[in-house]
Design an enzyme around this catalytic site. Structure first.
Site, short mmCIF file in Angstrom:
data_model
loop_
_atom_site.label_atom_id
_atom_site.label_comp_id
_atom_site.label_asym_id
_atom_site.label_seq_id
_atom_site.Cartn_x
_atom_site.Cartn_y
_atom_site.Cartn_z
CG ASP A 130 -2.03 1.03 1.10
OD1 ASP A 130 -3.02 0.74 0.42
OD2 ASP A 130 -1.89 2.13 1.68
CD GLU B 252 0.09 6.25 2.42
OE1 GLU B 252 -0.40 7.34 2.09
OE2 GLU B 252 -0.60 5.23 2.66
CB ALA B 253 1.89 8.84 -3.89
CG ASP C 280 -1.73 0.80 -3.75
OD1 ASP C 280 -0.98 1.50 -3.06
OD2 ASP C 280 -2.92 0.56 -3.45
CG HIS D 205 -4.24 8.24 5.12
ND1 HIS D 205 -4.74 7.74 3.94
CD2 HIS D 205 -5.29 8.83 5.75
CE1 HIS D 205 -6.03 8.02 3.86
NE2 HIS D 205 -6.39 8.68 4.94
CG ASP E 147 -3.18 2.64 5.26
OD1 ASP E 147 -3.71 2.79 6.38
OD2 ASP E 147 -3.16 3.52 4.39
#
Length: 282
Positions: free
Chosen positions: A67, A69-70, A167, A226, A231
């Site tokens: 998962d 994060e961006a 993703d 988040h 996550d």
């Protein structure tokens, strides 16, 4: 075994506090549907066990939950370029139903190098953490080396699992283009747990968000929302419960010629290839 003889709390894997919290006043239609489906599967599993069948078996030895994060901005304007800033992997053993190991690395963005306040507040990732991190190709190499140490795709069959399509089809796809990397073959197919959950428990797509899936299964979110690693761990908890309920988690999405496509459930189950570092684009 009659319905009155079944300990519903034990069947559904709920802690006493979680079970008590599921009062009639709080149970929505969707939750009831999930509970009924889980009880139905419990009886089915009991019958199979009496026949000597191992219904909890899985084709995959391991599932890798990812998962990302961006980078992001409030409102996420269409022209904004998302770059991966956290790469977590949770390794779930489908036989023991335990998280066997985890991997986590932050990633230094190279286009939008300064994180927005919105992104920092949302993910908990600080500017200092990404400033000190490696670039995406370096982190991807570490991920692949870690997966090789686990003998995934060689000794053990495995699949990638995500919470939705973005993703792989968006974040990884865009990041590989930005980093001038070819899309890694081992990430071209994956299990979208939202699809699997909705199809298995017969609930609409609107009820397949992470926190809602947890709630319907009698669980609370554990950790910081988040956070990519937290996550991923919570997604793993959902996968475990689904496997316990008799769901056959299998690949249901793929990337083909740069486009997201569904994988037919009647297609033969295939293992994911052993991870290899993709070549740079010329």
């Amino acid at each position: 075994m009659g319905a009155r003889d079944v300990d519903v709390q034990a069947v559904l894997g709920l802690r006493p506090s979680s079970f008590l919290s599921l009062s009639l006043s709080r149970i929505r239609i969707g939750v009831k549907d999930v509970l009924k489906k889980r009880l139905k599967n419990y009886y089915k599993k009991q019958k199979l066990m009496l026949k000597g069948d191992n219904c909890a078996d899985s084709y995959y030895d391991y599932i890798c939950i990812i998962d990302f994060e961006a980078t992001c901005e409030e409102g996420n304007p269409p022209e904004f370029i998302h770059e991966i800033i956290e790469f977590p992997v949770v390794l779930l053993n489908t036989h023991t139903l335990e998280i066997e190991d985890t991997f986590q690395q932050y990633v230094r963005p190279e286009i939008n190098t300064q994180l927005s306040d919105f992104c920092i507040n949302l993910t908990g990732i600080t500017q200092d953490q990404v400033d000190r991190a490696d670039t995406f190709p370096q982190v991807l190499k570490k991920v692949i080396d870690w997966m090789k140490l686990k003998e995934l795709g060689t000794k053990y069959k495995y699949s990638i699992l995500t919470d939705g399509s973005w993703d792989m089809s968006k974040f990884l796809n865009i990041q590989c283009q930005l980093s001038r990397l070819r899309y890694p073959p081992f990430a071209k197919k994956w299990i979208n747990i939202r699809k699997s959950y909705g199809n298995f428990y017969k609930v609409p797509r609107s009820q397949t968000k992470l926190t809602i899936m947890l709630e319907k299964l009698g669980m609370n979110y554990d950790g910081r929302p988040h956070s990519g690693l937290d996550d991923s761990k919570n997604i793993a908890r959902i996968a475990v419960r689904m496997l316990q309920d008799g769901c056959e988690l299998r690949v249901n999405e793929k990337m083909h010629s740069g486009q997201l496509m569904s994988v037919c459930t009647s297609s033969p189950i295939e293992g994911t290839p052993a991870p290899q570092m993709p070549h740079f684009r010329k």
